[in-house]
Scaffold this active site. Structure first.
Site, PDB file in Angstrom:
ATOM      1  N   ARG A  47       0.944  -1.432   0.069  1.00 41.56           N
ATOM      2  CA  ARG A  47      -0.011  -0.060   0.073  1.00 41.56           C
ATOM      3  C   ARG A  47       0.720   1.353   0.094  1.00 41.56           C
ATOM      4  NH1 ARG A  47      -4.550  -2.196   4.102  1.00 41.56           N
ATOM      5  NH2 ARG A  47      -2.461  -2.557   5.126  1.00 41.56           N
ATOM      6  N   LYS A 105      -6.516 -17.631   4.034  1.00 38.40           N
ATOM      7  CA  LYS A 105      -7.559 -18.306   4.487  1.00 38.40           C
ATOM      8  C   LYS A 105      -8.980 -17.666   4.428  1.00 38.40           C
ATOM      9  CE  LYS A 105      -5.175 -16.812   7.984  1.00 38.40           C
ATOM     10  NZ  LYS A 105      -3.951 -16.761   8.694  1.00 38.40           N
ATOM     11  N   GLU A 129      -0.697 -24.030   1.102  1.00 37.49           N
ATOM     12  CA  GLU A 129      -0.538 -24.449   2.293  1.00 37.49           C
ATOM     13  C   GLU A 129      -0.126 -23.738   3.266  1.00 37.49           C
ATOM     14  OE1 GLU A 129       0.800 -27.943   2.404  1.00 37.49           O
ATOM     15  OE2 GLU A 129       0.259 -27.185   4.409  1.00 37.49           O
ATOM     16  N   GLY A 134       0.402 -22.328   9.321  1.00 37.66           N
ATOM     17  CA  GLY A 134       1.557 -21.816   9.329  1.00 37.66           C
ATOM     18  C   GLY A 134       2.468 -22.751   8.597  1.00 37.66           C
ATOM     19  N   ILE A 136       3.534 -25.896   8.861  1.00 40.80           N
ATOM     20  CA  ILE A 136       3.094 -27.359   9.148  1.00 40.80           C
ATOM     21  C   ILE A 136       2.798 -27.794   7.751  1.00 40.80           C
ATOM     22  CG2 ILE A 136       2.252 -29.049  10.276  1.00 40.80           C
ATOM     23  CD1 ILE A 136       1.710 -27.186  12.580  1.00 40.80           C
ATOM     24  N   LYS A 205     -10.021 -21.652   8.487  1.00 38.18           N
ATOM     25  CA  LYS A 205      -9.122 -22.656   8.461  1.00 38.18           C
ATOM     26  C   LYS A 205      -9.770 -24.106   8.523  1.00 38.18           C
ATOM     27  CE  LYS A 205      -5.171 -20.100  10.128  1.00 38.18           C
ATOM     28  NZ  LYS A 205      -4.549 -19.841  11.550  1.00 38.18           N
TER      29      LYS A 205
HETATM   30  P1  NAP Z   1       0.463  -7.812   6.986  1.00 37.92           P
HETATM   31  O1  NAP Z   1       1.785  -7.653   7.776  1.00 37.92           O
HETATM   32  O2  NAP Z   1      -0.428  -6.902   7.396  1.00 37.92           O
HETATM   33  O3  NAP Z   1       0.909  -7.436   5.463  1.00 37.92           O
HETATM   34  C1  NAP Z   1      -0.033  -7.172   4.270  1.00 37.92           C
HETATM   35  C2  NAP Z   1       0.776  -6.652   3.312  1.00 37.92           C
HETATM   36  O4  NAP Z   1       0.082  -6.369   2.160  1.00 37.92           O
HETATM   37  C3  NAP Z   1       1.237  -5.176   3.447  1.00 37.92           C
HETATM   38  O5  NAP Z   1       2.567  -5.189   2.848  1.00 37.92           O
HETATM   39  C4  NAP Z   1       0.679  -4.286   2.875  1.00 37.92           C
HETATM   40  O6  NAP Z   1       1.070  -3.162   2.513  1.00 37.92           O
HETATM   41  C5  NAP Z   1      -0.052  -5.154   1.639  1.00 37.92           C
HETATM   42  N1  NAP Z   1      -1.581  -4.677   1.286  1.00 37.92           N
HETATM   43  C6  NAP Z   1      -2.644  -4.833   2.073  1.00 37.92           C
HETATM   44  N2  NAP Z   1      -3.597  -4.250   1.111  1.00 37.92           N
HETATM   45  C7  NAP Z   1      -2.916  -3.935  -0.002  1.00 37.92           C
HETATM   46  C8  NAP Z   1      -3.668  -3.297  -1.290  1.00 37.92           C
HETATM   47  N3  NAP Z   1      -4.745  -3.079  -1.429  1.00 37.92           N
HETATM   48  N4  NAP Z   1      -2.772  -3.215  -2.081  1.00 37.92           N
HETATM   49  C9  NAP Z   1      -1.430  -3.435  -2.040  1.00 37.92           C
HETATM   50  N5  NAP Z   1      -0.883  -3.918  -1.136  1.00 37.92           N
HETATM   51  C10 NAP Z   1      -1.545  -4.392   0.006  1.00 37.92           C
HETATM   52  O7  NAP Z   1      -0.192  -9.242   6.729  1.00 37.92           O
HETATM   53  P2  NAP Z   1       0.503 -10.649   7.301  1.00 37.92           P
HETATM   54  O8  NAP Z   1       0.554 -11.000   8.318  1.00 37.92           O
HETATM   55  O9  NAP Z   1       1.663 -10.708   6.383  1.00 37.92           O
HETATM   56  O10 NAP Z   1      -0.676 -11.527   6.356  1.00 37.92           O
HETATM   57  C11 NAP Z   1      -0.370 -11.659   5.013  1.00 37.92           C
HETATM   58  C12 NAP Z   1      -1.680 -12.714   4.560  1.00 37.92           C
HETATM   59  O11 NAP Z   1      -0.984 -14.206   5.145  1.00 37.92           O
HETATM   60  C13 NAP Z   1      -3.007 -12.794   5.032  1.00 37.92           C
HETATM   61  O12 NAP Z   1      -3.879 -13.349   4.253  1.00 37.92           O
HETATM   62  C14 NAP Z   1      -2.961 -13.812   6.615  1.00 37.92           C
HETATM   63  O13 NAP Z   1      -4.179 -14.321   6.749  1.00 37.92           O
HETATM   64  C15 NAP Z   1      -1.897 -14.659   5.860  1.00 37.92           C
HETATM   65  N6  NAP Z   1      -1.244 -15.578   6.970  1.00 37.92           N
HETATM   66  C16 NAP Z   1      -0.469 -14.659   8.116  1.00 37.92           C
HETATM   67  C17 NAP Z   1       0.199 -15.254   8.828  1.00 37.92           C
HETATM   68  C18 NAP Z   1       1.254 -14.655   9.957  1.00 37.92           C
HETATM   69  O14 NAP Z   1       1.495 -15.349  10.817  1.00 37.92           O
HETATM   70  N7  NAP Z   1       1.021 -13.415  10.040  1.00 37.92           N
HETATM   71  C19 NAP Z   1       0.321 -16.690   8.763  1.00 37.92           C
HETATM   72  C20 NAP Z   1      -0.388 -17.518   7.749  1.00 37.92           C
HETATM   73  C21 NAP Z   1      -0.908 -16.749   7.022  1.00 37.92           C
HETATM   74  P3  NAP Z   1       1.521  -2.001   3.624  1.00 37.92           P
HETATM   75  O15 NAP Z   1       2.972  -2.721   4.201  1.00 37.92           O
HETATM   76  O16 NAP Z   1       2.112  -0.700   2.793  1.00 37.92           O
HETATM   77  O17 NAP Z   1       0.792  -1.813   4.712  1.00 37.92           O
HETATM   78  N1  HSE Z   2      -3.404 -15.073  12.849  1.00 35.41           N
HETATM   79  C1  HSE Z   2      -3.180 -16.431  12.425  1.00 35.41           C
HETATM   80  C2  HSE Z   2      -2.725 -17.132  13.763  1.00 35.41           C
HETATM   81  C3  HSE Z   2      -1.690 -16.531  11.596  1.00 35.41           C
HETATM   82  O1  HSE Z   2      -2.721 -16.546  14.750  1.00 35.41           O
HETATM   83  O2  HSE Z   2      -2.696 -18.377  13.704  1.00 35.41           O
HETATM   84  C4  HSE Z   2      -1.788 -17.837  11.188  1.00 35.41           C
HETATM   85  O3  HSE Z   2      -2.614 -18.033   9.958  1.00 35.41           O
END
Ligand code: NAP
Ligand code: HSE
Length: 431
Positions: A47, A105, A129, A134, A136, A205
């Site tokens: 963003r 998810k 996956e 995460g 796993i 999930k």
């Molecule tokens: P995050 O830290 O909030 O990162 C999201 C990224 O996407 C940021 O870089 C953000 O930009 C960018 N973004 C969001 N909306 C956008 C848009 N409209 N246009 C362009 N860029 C955009 O989230 P995250 O924790 O990495 O999670 C990302 C995905 O992975 C989610 O679907 C989440 O459910 C999944 N996930 C996360 C984890 C975890 O442990 N965190 C584990 C498994 C799955 P800015 O940096 O500029 O804000």
């Molecule tokens: N917010 C999620 C969690 C990230 O706490 O399990 C992993 O999907």
């Protein structure tokens, strides 16, 4: 000799995206050797393009996700999260011929069918996956290794944030709000952490797991969902006193007649000697029970940037190998069309904590309420006297519907001053 480079576009450079970019760049030589072609990161959409991102070269950063997708890279990795614009970008990427890897998810559980159909029409791969548990390896075993077996039940801890919170409350008597803030700082929580504590992330999930396990379309709306916001320190202490620990569980199970599936997420008391009780912090663990294979347990880090990126890199290598060899990964498998049944038909044991009047006949009246609804009592424990009288009841297996009717009847009894707590009990052997 390596084939021509395969291009990779990254949508999102946050907690997960930054780690995907780091691993792609740091491990490029190994990845090239494993794939048979170099993987070339061509852009990272965020963003706020003005913000410096550690480990991501500035020239790769863009705030124009649409233009990045339009380049038609071999592979697009979506780690921005949310339903829109993620869905539109994924569909545009597929129409442009890109295979897609996503950790989203929420989107998969809401509208995975649309993504599968688009992948099929475009002849590209859809891998996800990282969307459940995460690091796993869990979805690939369900999609591929267990494709010849008949799964009966999937049960586990699939949300790292809530497991982190519940572990700290149990072990350190920590305050709920403080621990949630820690989980956010560690990158475990969703952008909106109410998705974690409200059980919505685990429900998404659970839907993904159920769809793969039972070859049946299961969406987020099919999952009965209860989070941990109502779990108090008193519940955690009461569970500990009885030799239990409270966990947020996701359960997907085939009904006894084999024609249906019930999918639910809720806090549950688990005996301290059960393997799930020792799953602490942001770790996840999932039991899969299959007819021929028996029971299996998958355990590891369920949240956080690097663990999640590991799962994404695994998918990236799979999709890239398919590009090199001309193969395709597995598509959607929802042929079984089992009926999704309501939670009222689910059978579990229960713990019921009652504030009761201290006079003769109270125990009999309470026992009668359970009996009237066909709920068999396993253990009764009476504490205190007079104004402090309390009764804890643990039941044998009963349906959710029968237990709800029992609770309604208990609330109408003069002998019951208040129903202090009701919680499901999972992981005990026997009927
Ligand atoms: P995050 O830290 O909030 O990162 C999201 C990224 O996407 C940021 O870089 C953000 O930009 C960018 N973004 C969001 N909306 C956008 C848009 N409209 N246009 C362009 N860029 C955009 O989230 P995250 O924790 O990495 O999670 C990302 C995905 O992975 C989610 O679907 C989440 O459910 C999944 N996930 C996360 C984890 C975890 O442990 N965190 C584990 C498994 C799955 P800015 O940096 O500029 O804000
Ligand atoms: N917010 C999620 C969690 C990230 O706490 O399990 C992993 O999907």
């Amino acid at each position: 000799m390596s084939a021509a480079p395969l291009t990779v576009a990254l949508l999102g450079g946050g907690t997960v995206g930054a780690q995907v970019a780091r691993l792609l760049l740091e491990q490029s030589a190994d990845l090239e050797a494993r794939v048979g072609a170099p993987l070339q990161l061509v852009g990272v959409a965020v963003r706020d393009a003005a913000r410096a991102r550690e480990g991501i070269p500035a020239q790769l950063i863009t705030d124009d996700a649409v233009a990045l997708v339009a380049r038609g890279s071999d592979i697009v990795v979506e780690v921005m999260g949310g339903i829109e614009p993620a869905r539109t970008l994924i569909l545009q990427a597929m129409s442009a011929g890109s295979s897609v890897i996503t950790a989203n998810k929420a989107l998969l559980a809401a509208d995975g069918g649309t993504l599968y159909r688009a992948a099929e029409e475009a002849g590209v791969d859809l891998y996800f996956e990282a969307s459940v548990a995460g690091a796993i390896p869990l979805l690939r075993p369900l999609r591929e290794s267990l494709a010849g077996d008949r799964v009966l039940k999937v049960l586990g801890i699939v949300n790292g944030t809530t497991n982190f919170i519940l572990s700290k409350m149990d072990e350190e008597g920590a305050d709920y709000a403080d621990v949630l803030a820690q989980a956010q700082a560690l990158g475990y929580a969703e952008a909106d952490p109410t998705a974690d504590v409200g059980g919505l992330d685990a429900a998404a999930k659970a839907a993904i797991l159920a769809e793969l396990a039972f070859h049946t379309r299961v969406t987020f709306d099919d999952v009965s969902c209860e989070g941990i916001t109502e779990v108090t320190s008193a519940d955690v202490d009461a569970a500990r006193d009885m030799g239990f620990v409270i966990k947020l569980l996701a359960v997907a199970e085939r009904t006894e007649d084999g024609a249906g599936v019930i999918v639910r997420v809720h806090p549950a008391m688990v005996p301290r000697d059960h393997p799930l009780a020792s799953v602490r912090d942001a770790f996840n663990a999932v039991f899969v029970e299959a007819e021929a294979a028996g029971e299996m347990m998958f355990y590891g880090r369920g949240a956080g940037g690097a663990p999640t990126a590991s799962a994404i890199l695994g998918d990236l290598v799979a999709a890239a190998r398919n590009r090199v060899s001309g193969g395709r990964g597995p598509g959607e498998s929802t042929y079984a069309e089992l009926t999704v049944r309501p939670i009222t038909e689910a059978k579990t044991r229960y713990y019921v904590n009652l504030d009761v009047a201290d006079r003769p006949g109270v125990l009999a009246a309470i026992a009668q309420a359970f009996a009237d609804n066909g709920v068999s009592i396993q253990v009764v424990r009476q504490d205190g006297h007079g104004a402090d009288a309390g009764l804890v009841v643990r039941t044998h297996l009963a349906t959710d519907g029968a237990l709800s009717r029992t609770i309604e009847e208990l609330r109408r009894l003069d002998a019951v001053k208040e129903v202090l707590g009701v919680m499901r009990v999972e992981g005990e052997a026997g009927a």
